[in-house]
Design a protein around this motif. Structure first.
Motif, PDB file in Angstrom:
ATOM      1  N   ILE A 316      43.144  25.903 -29.598  1.00  0.00           N
ATOM      2  CA  ILE A 316      42.980  26.389 -28.237  1.00  0.00           C
ATOM      3  C   ILE A 316      43.460  25.278 -27.318  1.00  0.00           C
ATOM      4  N   THR A 317      44.500  25.558 -26.551  1.00  0.00           N
ATOM      5  CA  THR A 317      45.161  24.505 -25.768  1.00  0.00           C
ATOM      6  C   THR A 317      44.271  23.990 -24.649  1.00  0.00           C
ATOM      7  N   MET A 318      43.578  24.888 -23.968  1.00  0.00           N
ATOM      8  CA  MET A 318      42.736  24.508 -22.838  1.00  0.00           C
ATOM      9  C   MET A 318      41.282  24.446 -23.320  1.00  0.00           C
ATOM     10  N   PRO A 319      40.688  23.271 -23.447  1.00  0.00           N
ATOM     11  CA  PRO A 319      39.353  23.133 -24.039  1.00  0.00           C
ATOM     12  C   PRO A 319      38.284  24.008 -23.407  1.00  0.00           C
ATOM     13  N   SER A 320      38.356  24.235 -22.097  1.00  0.00           N
ATOM     14  CA  SER A 320      37.322  25.025 -21.425  1.00  0.00           C
ATOM     15  C   SER A 320      37.292  26.471 -21.906  1.00  0.00           C
ATOM     16  N   GLN A 321      38.386  26.932 -22.524  1.00  0.00           N
ATOM     17  CA  GLN A 321      38.435  28.317 -22.967  1.00  0.00           C
ATOM     18  C   GLN A 321      37.545  28.565 -24.180  1.00  0.00           C
ATOM     19  N   LEU A 322      37.206  27.519 -24.906  1.00  0.00           N
ATOM     20  CA  LEU A 322      36.350  27.673 -26.085  1.00  0.00           C
ATOM     21  C   LEU A 322      35.002  28.287 -25.720  1.00  0.00           C
ATOM     22  N   ARG A 350      38.086  22.509 -31.594  1.00  0.00           N
ATOM     23  CA  ARG A 350      39.469  22.623 -31.144  1.00  0.00           C
ATOM     24  C   ARG A 350      40.117  23.944 -31.587  1.00  0.00           C
ATOM     25  N   PHE A 351      39.637  24.475 -32.686  1.00  0.00           N
ATOM     26  CA  PHE A 351      40.238  25.666 -33.268  1.00  0.00           C
ATOM     27  C   PHE A 351      39.246  26.821 -33.278  1.00  0.00           C
ATOM     28  N   VAL A 352      39.781  28.016 -33.207  1.00  0.00           N
ATOM     29  CA  VAL A 352      38.979  29.229 -33.374  1.00  0.00           C
ATOM     30  C   VAL A 352      39.590  30.029 -34.512  1.00  0.00           C
TER      31      VAL A 352
END
Length: 501
Positions: A316-322, A350-352
């Motif tokens: 996920i490039t933008m951390p806040s999206q997690l 970092r990954f989903v």
């Protein structure tokens, strides 16, 4: 991405980071308002040269640029990979599509925008009428991080082909990609300021919105799009907004389930689900729902996110999206959704990992809001009327897909969106002649195709008198007899009942 404040008298900088590792990719300056204004002023000067070139001369430059990018595709793909985390193959794919769009815009600008005659009509039969499209001047482009080459190129290439110069503000997550694109074109135009890049955070984007530009093209969230519109309103600067989506795939009972599952899986999971025209919802006819689920889960077996070469999905490039992804999954499950694959625990640092939910309530955020992660919400429907109704029950209206052997196009026409593909997914984005854009909260305006070229121009109408008019209507010497003849002529032309043929 970190913003580093420097001591007084030095330039503020920020770092772009590899989202898979957190390593610094490069350090870039924060362009302040004075710097943005200076870039726009240079672009204005360069526009005097660029706009005076013929369509063919501009095409030669753009086609040379296309060739430069193509020869260096591995270099650019590696930079995209490092700044976004996406696999090299996906990075190359978006560059390939962007190159094709540059070529189309370059080759078709003259046909679309050049002078053409139009009918003057019977009342003005003494006039020769024509229309042509002139460049606006300087176009500002604010690009996204998820497709840092393909998406902004839909504005950049078409604006350039139309005769404008461009000041490009790339995302703070992918500034290196934006710089690479500008530097490569600068080589071709021998240092002229045809395409410039300004880097920075939100303040740099705001400075571009309020600068002396002639149009602003923005890609990003609907929330930020509203801020962009408000800033541009200060100078009455027109805007093109390509915002988010909540696109669906509809699967009819006669669909090829193998292909439909393959498309839905790729549409939802590729680029870690970080695609504005990606798939987030799937509505499947209840008669084939179980078979479809079996097929998509079989195809998803072994699909995973990671930083190694064998992983098909990046970080996920933008951390806040997690946190957003996790909250949507938890909300859906709290309201009764079922987990078919993955789940909230699939959301890491970092990954989903790929996640598929079924029977997701239509009022859950997993259905109503843009998730922007590798997740799918798959629900059964009784018929295609219900599928269309649920698909359209959203504030967004960007894109989508339909899988049906017999009724695909008919269903597609009922979907309130700017783009729909039938028996494929997001195919429209790869067709340069088709317009790209949405309705509702997905934005307005179009890139790509003839509409995309015209988006960065203004229409110029010209009439030329070929011979003296039989009745001079634009004169104070016009008398009552002339007015009577005009009334008779209009009655003959438009007073009777007409039949459309």
């Amino acid at each position: 991405m970190t913003d580093t404040l420097q001591p007084a008298g030095t330039t503020r900088t920020f770092d772009s980071l590899d989202p898979a590792t957190g390593d610094v990719v490069d350090t870039h300056p924060v362009t302040d308002k004075d710097g943005v204004d200076a870039a726009v002023a240079r672009a204005r000067t360069a526009a005097g040269w660029w706009s005076e070139l013929s369509f063919d001369e501009r095409a030669d430059v753009l086609l040379t640029w296309r060739s430069v990018i193509t020869r260096r595709i591995a270099q650019l793909a590696d930079l995209v990979h490092r700044e976004t985390g996406k696999p090299h193959g996906d990075a190359q794919l978006e560059i390939v599509l962007a190159v094709d769009h540059i070529a189309w815009a370059a080759k078709h600008a003259r046909k679309v925008l050049g002078p053409r005659r139009v009918s003057a009509g019977l009342l003005m039969a003494n006039q020769a009428a024509s229309v042509e499209y002139h460049p606006l001047g300087v176009v500002g482009v604010i690009g996204p991080w998820n497709y840092p080459v393909f998406t902004p190129m839909g504005s950049i290439a078409y604006a350039l082909a139309a005769g404008n110069t461009v000041v490009f503000k790339p995302s703070e997550y992918t500034p290196g990609v934006g710089r690479w694109l500008a530097d490569s074109l600068r080589e071709v135009v021998h240092g002229r300021d045809v395409l410039q890049v300004v880097t920075g955070l939100g303040e740099t984007g705001n400075a571009l919105c309020t600068a002396a530009i002639d149009k602003l093209a923005f890609t990003g969230s609907a929330r930020t799009g509203k801020l962009v519109m408000a800033a541009c309103a200060e100078n009455l600067t027109p805007v093109l907004i390509e915002a988010g989506g909540k696109d669906s795939v509809i699967v009819d009972e006669d669909a090829d389930l193998t292909k439909a599952a393959e498309a839905a899986l790729w549409g939802g999971m590729s680029n870690a689900g970080q695609t504005c025209i990606g798939t987030e919802r799937v509505y499947v006819h209840e008669k084939v729902f179980d078979d479809f689920m079996g097929e998509i889960l079989s195809q998803a077996r072994g699909l995973r996110a990671g930083a190694d070469p064998d992983a098909k999905i990046g970080p996920i490039t933008m951390p806040s999206q997690l946190a957003v992804i996790r909250s949507h999954l938890e909300d859906a499950l709290a309201k009764g959704a079922r987990v078919a694959l993955g789940g909230p625990d699939a959301v890491g640092d970092r990954f989903v990992q790929p996640t598929i939910l079924t029977h997701v309530p239509e009022d859950s955020t997993a259905i109503t809001e843009e998730t922007f992660g590798p997740t799918l919400a798959i629900n059964p429907v009784t018929d295609m009327d219900e599928a269309v109704r649920r698909t359209n029950a959203t504030e967004y209206g960007l894109a989508g897909a339909v899988f049906s052997r017999a009724n695909g196009v008919a269903i597609a026409r009922r979907i309130r969106s700017g783009m729909t593909s039938v028996n494929s997914v997001i195919a429209f984005a790869a067709v340069p002649s088709l317009p790209f854009g949405g309705v509702g909260q997905s934005g307005f305006g179009r890139i790509h195709g003839a509409d995309g070229l015209k988006e960065f121009t203004y229409a110029k109408a010209i009439t030329r008198q070929r011979f003296r008019p039989v009745m001079n209507l634009t004169s104070f010497a016009r008398d009552a007899a002339t007015d009577g003849k005009v009334a008779q002529l209009v009655t003959l032309l438009h007073g009777g009942k007409q039949t459309l043929r």
